[in-house]
Each structure stands twice: as C-alpha cells, then as structure tokens.
Design a protein around this motif. Structure first.
Motif, PDB file in Angstrom:
ATOM      1  N   VAL A 184      60.623   3.347 -15.891  1.00  0.00           N
ATOM      2  CA  VAL A 184      59.922   2.068 -15.731  1.00  0.00           C
ATOM      3  C   VAL A 184      58.705   2.004 -16.642  1.00  0.00           C
ATOM      4  O   VAL A 184      58.450   0.986 -17.294  1.00  0.00           O
ATOM      5  N   ALA A 185      57.941   3.098 -16.703  1.00  0.00           N
ATOM      6  CA  ALA A 185      56.716   3.092 -17.512  1.00  0.00           C
ATOM      7  C   ALA A 185      57.014   2.896 -18.987  1.00  0.00           C
ATOM      8  O   ALA A 185      56.217   2.297 -19.717  1.00  0.00           O
ATOM      9  N   ARG A 186      58.155   3.389 -19.424  1.00  0.00           N
ATOM     10  CA  ARG A 186      58.518   3.282 -20.844  1.00  0.00           C
ATOM     11  C   ARG A 186      59.314   2.022 -21.151  1.00  0.00           C
ATOM     12  O   ARG A 186      59.794   1.843 -22.272  1.00  0.00           O
ATOM     13  N   SER A 187      59.472   1.165 -20.155  1.00  0.00           N
ATOM     14  CA  SER A 187      60.289  -0.042 -20.345  1.00  0.00           C
ATOM     15  C   SER A 187      59.589  -1.115 -21.162  1.00  0.00           C
ATOM     16  O   SER A 187      60.234  -2.067 -21.618  1.00  0.00           O
ATOM     17  N   GLY A 188      58.279  -1.006 -21.321  1.00  0.00           N
ATOM     18  CA  GLY A 188      57.537  -2.035 -22.038  1.00  0.00           C
ATOM     19  C   GLY A 188      57.315  -3.293 -21.232  1.00  0.00           C
ATOM     20  O   GLY A 188      56.986  -4.349 -21.800  1.00  0.00           O
ATOM     21  N   ALA A 189      57.488  -3.222 -19.919  1.00  0.00           N
ATOM     22  CA  ALA A 189      57.292  -4.397 -19.069  1.00  0.00           C
ATOM     23  C   ALA A 189      55.877  -4.940 -19.233  1.00  0.00           C
ATOM     24  O   ALA A 189      54.914  -4.193 -19.409  1.00  0.00           O
ATOM     25  N   ARG A 190      55.763  -6.224 -19.157  1.00  0.00           N
ATOM     26  CA  ARG A 190      54.474  -6.890 -19.341  1.00  0.00           C
ATOM     27  C   ARG A 190      53.585  -6.643 -18.112  1.00  0.00           C
ATOM     28  O   ARG A 190      54.012  -6.854 -16.975  1.00  0.00           O
ATOM     29  N   PRO A 191      52.350  -6.196 -18.329  1.00  0.00           N
ATOM     30  CA  PRO A 191      51.468  -5.976 -17.178  1.00  0.00           C
ATOM     31  C   PRO A 191      51.067  -7.299 -16.545  1.00  0.00           C
ATOM     32  O   PRO A 191      51.085  -8.350 -17.208  1.00  0.00           O
ATOM     33  N   PRO A 192      50.709  -7.273 -15.276  1.00  0.00           N
ATOM     34  CA  PRO A 192      50.287  -8.510 -14.615  1.00  0.00           C
ATOM     35  C   PRO A 192      48.910  -8.942 -15.103  1.00  0.00           C
ATOM     36  O   PRO A 192      48.189  -8.179 -15.765  1.00  0.00           O
ATOM     37  N   ALA A 193      48.539 -10.155 -14.769  1.00  0.00           N
ATOM     38  CA  ALA A 193      47.199 -10.631 -15.101  1.00  0.00           C
ATOM     39  C   ALA A 193      46.160  -9.795 -14.367  1.00  0.00           C
ATOM     40  O   ALA A 193      46.417  -9.265 -13.280  1.00  0.00           O
ATOM     41  N   ASP A 194      44.994  -9.681 -14.983  1.00  0.00           N
ATOM     42  CA  ASP A 194      43.900  -8.907 -14.373  1.00  0.00           C
ATOM     43  C   ASP A 194      43.592  -9.469 -12.986  1.00  0.00           C
ATOM     44  O   ASP A 194      43.277 -10.652 -12.846  1.00  0.00           O
ATOM     45  N   PRO A 195      43.688  -8.648 -11.942  1.00  0.00           N
ATOM     46  CA  PRO A 195      43.443  -9.166 -10.592  1.00  0.00           C
ATOM     47  C   PRO A 195      41.969  -9.414 -10.289  1.00  0.00           C
ATOM     48  O   PRO A 195      41.645  -9.981  -9.247  1.00  0.00           O
ATOM     49  N   GLY A 196      41.079  -8.978 -11.188  1.00  0.00           N
ATOM     50  CA  GLY A 196      39.658  -9.234 -10.984  1.00  0.00           C
ATOM     51  C   GLY A 196      39.028  -8.444  -9.858  1.00  0.00           C
ATOM     52  O   GLY A 196      38.174  -8.964  -9.132  1.00  0.00           O
ATOM     53  N   LEU A 197      39.425  -7.176  -9.690  1.00  0.00           N
ATOM     54  CA  LEU A 197      38.857  -6.346  -8.636  1.00  0.00           C
ATOM     55  C   LEU A 197      37.372  -6.085  -8.891  1.00  0.00           C
ATOM     56  O   LEU A 197      36.937  -5.937 -10.034  1.00  0.00           O
ATOM     57  N   GLY A 198      36.611  -5.995  -7.786  1.00  0.00           N
ATOM     58  CA  GLY A 198      35.185  -5.735  -7.873  1.00  0.00           C
ATOM     59  C   GLY A 198      34.760  -4.617  -6.954  1.00  0.00           C
ATOM     60  O   GLY A 198      35.583  -4.007  -6.251  1.00  0.00           O
ATOM     61  N   PRO A 199      33.467  -4.323  -6.902  1.00  0.00           N
ATOM     62  CA  PRO A 199      32.965  -3.187  -6.121  1.00  0.00           C
ATOM     63  C   PRO A 199      33.325  -3.227  -4.643  1.00  0.00           C
ATOM     64  O   PRO A 199      33.484  -2.174  -4.018  1.00  0.00           O
ATOM     65  N   GLN A 200      33.451  -4.416  -4.058  1.00  0.00           N
ATOM     66  CA  GLN A 200      33.703  -4.493  -2.615  1.00  0.00           C
ATOM     67  C   GLN A 200      35.174  -4.358  -2.247  1.00  0.00           C
ATOM     68  O   GLN A 200      35.512  -4.203  -1.071  1.00  0.00           O
ATOM     69  N   ASP A 201      36.064  -4.404  -3.245  1.00  0.00           N
ATOM     70  CA  ASP A 201      37.496  -4.314  -2.955  1.00  0.00           C
ATOM     71  C   ASP A 201      37.886  -2.878  -2.618  1.00  0.00           C
ATOM     72  O   ASP A 201      37.364  -1.922  -3.207  1.00  0.00           O
ATOM     73  N   PRO A 202      38.820  -2.692  -1.685  1.00  0.00           N
ATOM     74  CA  PRO A 202      39.260  -1.334  -1.343  1.00  0.00           C
ATOM     75  C   PRO A 202      40.065  -0.714  -2.473  1.00  0.00           C
ATOM     76  O   PRO A 202      41.011  -1.316  -2.979  1.00  0.00           O
ATOM     77  N   ALA A 203      39.684   0.503  -2.863  1.00  0.00           N
ATOM     78  CA  ALA A 203      40.411   1.239  -3.899  1.00  0.00           C
ATOM     79  C   ALA A 203      41.367   2.244  -3.287  1.00  0.00           C
ATOM     80  O   ALA A 203      42.478   2.442  -3.789  1.00  0.00           O
ATOM     81  N   LEU A 204      40.929   2.889  -2.209  1.00  0.00           N
ATOM     82  CA  LEU A 204      41.722   3.918  -1.539  1.00  0.00           C
ATOM     83  C   LEU A 204      41.675   3.712  -0.041  1.00  0.00           C
ATOM     84  O   LEU A 204      40.673   3.216   0.489  1.00  0.00           O
ATOM     85  N   ILE A 205      42.725   4.112   0.621  1.00  0.00           N
ATOM     86  CA  ILE A 205      42.675   4.371   2.062  1.00  0.00           C
ATOM     87  C   ILE A 205      42.989   5.854   2.193  1.00  0.00           C
ATOM     88  O   ILE A 205      44.133   6.287   2.026  1.00  0.00           O
TER      89      ILE A 205
END
Length: 563
Positions: A184-205
């Motif tokens: 999948v990583a080597r498929s050249g698939a188009r990445p999604p639009a930037d989701p605009g994550l910021g400091p308050q968004d959860p990065a990990l659980i």
C-alpha cells in the motif's frame, strides 16, 4: 515566608539555554513536514542496512494515509498499531496522523484478550500489526470489533541484510483478510487533505498497565507530545540532524516521545533494530554511531553483561539516558566504568507524556545520604512538581509524600473514563501515585509506588531502598523486593535477584550484605535467585508477578531462606 514549590528552585540547576521555554510546533507532524521541505534527502529512518529519507518517508506514509482515508477513516478515528521498532511503525504513526486520526499503540506481546479489550475500549476502526501476529491470532481477536481496515507488516522488506538474532521466522504469505502495509505504501496513492490537527487534538490513547482493574487509556494530545519533544531537543543540546537510537520500544510512551518525537523535532535520523537483543544493539551502535539513546536500567544491565561490550560501542554518544524503571546508583557507576558515560536518570509517566524530570547534561544527580536513593532529576521550565500529604496539603522540602505534577505535558484525562479522570487529575494536576520528596535545591527523588510499600510489623519498608542495597553487591545483576504475607509481622521482606555472569553467591550472603547496611526490619528474610526476573517489553521488572508468586508460596505454607 517558607520556601514554596512554586518558587521552582530546580530552575537554578539548569543552564540558561536549558531554562528557555521554547516554542514547540503545534504537532510533531508539523516538525516532520518542515524537515521534508528543508532537508528532503536527509536520512529519516535507518534499519539494519535499509535507509529512508525524509522525502521517502513522507511519500510512503502519505500513501498509507490515503488508503486509510479511502477506507472511510476520518478525523478523530482511532487506529491501533501493534508493531516492534521497525520503519513500519513510524510510517503507520505518521499515516494515522496525516489522516486526522489517533494512534492507539499496543504492545506486540499482548495476547488476544488484552488486544480485544483495547480494540473495544478505544473503538479502533483500523489495525496495523505484524503479519505473523495477524495470522496467528489478531484476525480472530479483531473479528466482531469496530475494525474495518487491517494492514500488516513483515519485519523484512526495508533492509536486505537479515539478522537472524531478531528477525526470526519465515516470511509469511500474503495476509488473509488484510493488506500488506508496504504494498500500500508503495502504491503512490494520493494522501488526504491536511486535517489541520492542532495541540488540543488527541495524538495517542496510551493504555496503562492496569495494576488495578482493566487498563485505561491516557489521552496524550499533540500539544503534550510536542512540548516534551521540544523540551528534550532544547535540554539535550544535540545538534540538528543528530542520530537517535530507539532502545526503548516505540509503542511505549518513552520511546514514542523521547526517541521518535524528539528525533523528528530535531530533524534527526532514527536508528531502529526491531526488538532489544544486546548483541544486535551493540552492533547497531557501531554501524549507526548514534548521539543519543534512552532505555530502562535492565537494558543497560544486559548491554554491560554482553561479551565484548566496550567503550568503543558508546564512543559516538553525546548523551545516554535511563527512564521507565528505577536506576540504582551502583548501576550508574558500573556503567561509567564500563563505557565511559554517565547514565542520566529521568522520571515520567504515561500521564505526563514521558518526561517530568531529568538530570540535565553536564550535571550528575545527587544521592540522598539517608536512604541512598538517586535523584531522578529536576523539572523543566513550565512544569510544577509538588509533594503533598494524604490530605493534599504540601509537605516541606525534604518531607515524603505523593508526587503531583502540572504542566503542558500532563494529559487532559482518560479515554471515556470521567470518574478515573476526576480521581487522578483533580483540577488538571496529576496525582501520580508515586511517593517521593524534593530537596531544597529542586532535586526530585522517587521513593516508590504507594501500592508497593511493605508493612513489616508496623514499620514501612520501601522496596527501592532495599533494591539499591542489593545492586551494590558485585554479584547482583537484577533485583526486586516484595512483601510476603506473614502471620506474625503482617508482611516480611523477600528479594528476588538474578546474578551477573561468573558469580554464584548463596542467598545467605546476600541477606547478610543487606543486614550490614539496613535496619533489621528492612533486610530481606528470604532471597530467591532466578535466572532472569520477569519484565515487560519496556524493561520494567514485573513486581506484580513476583508478588503473586510470593503470595502463592505463602498460601502453600512454603518457607525458608534458600534460592
């Protein structure tokens, strides 16, 4: 007025450069993208003889993110990642963030029941894991959960020289019911639009070990991670582009932040070696010549015990740190003698997104003369550490009590656990459950966990104090102390130890060693010698298993002081 913790006396222990608060990026992903723009051909990941530049890492993770988005993965969704220290882990984390999601790291040693609890509790809709684990049990464990997308990774594929010491097993056939991550990583698939994550968004659980009840997920925000990663960059003084070696597992908060996050914020190269094997790690040090690593005390014990280990293996290091498990003073001196480096202590929790306090480069931690405990370090700017009694009132400097922490690295709470959040984080200040004290100069000392205290005939015994004495014996490689049910005393002290190669002391010798240096009630009445002590994959000795063993033996009426 009496001195106050809010006076932050620890700041005087820092250099002017280390006292700089700094301006962390909104997220580590922002820092990664900045390096892709300014140094796209710099090596981002080194894995045996495989290399990925920042441009390649960006492209591969972008294609993975595109595949996640195409499967319906949206901003705020959760993806469980269960991999060893391989480039696939980093690609997966970046891809989930690029798709706007939250990473749920899982220990590859987890069994089906542990995995299913985390999948159900987090509501993960994607699972990224090893191909063998998927075939063996994860496909079945995920059946009926919310998971609708599965990507699997083989530890081979990003290097050509296989090391049978860690890359054991045959290559798996194409996964059934999942897609191959690298394809999948080597498929050249188009990445999604930037989701605009910021400091308050959860990065990990990040799921805690669950010493009482089922594990619960601490929500580490992007701001939590970026703050501690930037603090590590400033505090370490490492040059831009330095090589970091991932000794601690990346699925553990120490590895995730102090290795991966700090490396990306510093535009560095992260060297990986799958899972810990002492000989492989030493070979990797010679090959990659890293400037920094961090790991548990048990990892450094194993490196010192490895035949042929010497100073040349550590010649490139600017800073070597220990975290995630207690660091005995005797080990620090043995390590310096063996490798020529001072081992810098540190302290943190999942709920503080790794580092809370650390020993600054160029300084050495003091040892408390009364207990022999090594200081874990000093807090950084913007972090407040206090010591409080059972009522929550501050105790004076030097007084023992619970360590409480507030600052930008403290999590906002636990995933879907409002009651647990209120109990552990009243007013946003973390009640750590650790007992410690701070001296007037701001050095923090951790005595032990509240739950690990032994009550021997009404006297408090902290296992750490006894363990430090055991580590001072030249034959002891690992040590753990627990309370044993005792009809007369309530509890008595039992020690479990493993020995350094070429030594063979009897249990009586180790007991006498402790009795010469400790009050009678603190010295172990029994010592059991094991080949190895049980440990988590992050290197922490599993006192809980030893405590269960002690309780079981007591129920069976087994007594005695032998090994």
């Amino acid at each position: 007025m009496a001195p106050s913790y809010r006076d932050a006396p620890w700041l005087a222990r820092l250099s002017p450069a280390q006292r700089v608060t700094g301006t962390p990026p909104p997220t580590v992903l922002h820092a990664f993208r900045a390096t892709v723009r300014r140094a796209p051909d710099r090596c981002a990941l080194a894995y045996f003889d495989g290399r990925l530049t920042y441009r390649q890492t960006d492209e591969l993770s972008g294609a993975l993110a595109g595949r996640l988005a195409a499967s319906g993965f949206r901003r705020g969704d959760r993806a469980a990642v269960m991999l060893q220290n391989t480039p696939h882990f980093v690609l997966a984390v970046l891809a989930v963030w690029k798709a706007g999601g939250t990473v749920v790291p899982m220990n590859p040693m987890f069994k089906a029941g542990e995995v299913r609890h985390i999948l159900d509790d987090s509501g993960a809709t994607a699972l990224i894991c090893g191909d063998r684990a998927w075939a063996d049990f994860l496909r079945e464990a995920a059946a009926g959960s919310a998971v609708r997308t599965a990507l699997t990774a083989c530890p081979f594929g990003l290097q050509t020289r296989d090391d049978a010491r860690v890359l054991r097993g045959e290559r798996m056939p194409p996964p059934d019911g999942a897609e191959d991550l690298l394809t999948v990583a080597r498929s050249g698939a188009r990445p999604p639009a930037d989701p605009g994550l910021g400091p308050q968004d959860p990065a990990l659980i990040s799921y805690t070990s669950g010493t009482t009840g089922a594990p619960k997920g601490a929500v580490n925000t992007h701001g939590n991670i970026a703050h501690n990663a930037e603090r590590a960059r400033i505090g370490s003084g490492l040059p831009d582009g330095s090589t970091y070696f991932a000794l601690a597992p990346l699925f553990h908060i120490t590895g995730m932040v102090a290795e991966l996050g700090s490396c990306l914020v510093n535009a560095g190269t992260l060297a990986l070696a799958h899972r810990f094997e002492a000989g492989v790690v030493l070979d990797a040090f010679l090959e990659h010549r890293p400037a920094y690593t961090i790991g548990p005390a048990t990892a450094f014990m194993a490196l010192m015990a490895q035949p042929g280990a010497g100073r040349d293996h550590f010649a490139s290091f600017h800073l070597v740190s220990s975290g995630g498990a207690p660091l005995p003073p005797a080990l620090v001196e043995r390590f310096r003698t063996a490798f020529g480096h001072y081992l810098h202590n540190g302290y943190g929790l999942t709920e503080t997104t790794a580092t809370t306090a650390s020993v600054p480069p160029g300084t050495e931690a003091p040892v408390d003369p009364a207990s022999g405990t090594l200081a874990v370090g000093v807090p950084g700017p913007g972090t407040l550490v206090r010591i409080v009694d059972e009522r929550g009132a501050e105790v004076p400097f030097g007084g023992h009590g619970e360590i409480v922490v507030s600052g930008p690295q403290v999590v906002p709470g636990y995933w879907r656990r409002p009651g647990a959040t209120d109990a552990a984080l009243p007013g946003g200040e973390l009640r750590t459950g650790d007992i410690g004290f701070m001296d007037p100069d701001g050095w923090l000392y951790v005595v032990d966990r509240k739950k690990d205290m032994i009550n021997a005939a009404g006297f408090k015994v902290w296992p750490r104090e006894v363990e430090d004495i055991l580590y001072a014996h030249p034959a002891v490689r690992e040590a753990a102390v627990v309370g044993v049910p005792d009809d007369y005393r309530g509890e008595s002290v039992r020690a479990y130890v493993s020995l350094r190669p070429g030594t063979a002391p009897q249990a009586a010798e180790l007991i006498a060693h402790c009795r010469e240096r400790l009050a009678a009630y603190k010295a172990p009445r029994e010592v059991r010698i094991l080949a190895d002590l049980p440990k988590t994959t992050s290197g922490k000795i599993l006192r809980r298993e030893l405590r269960d063993d002690a309780a079981g033996r007591a129920r069976q009426g087994k007594t005695g002081g032998g090994a």
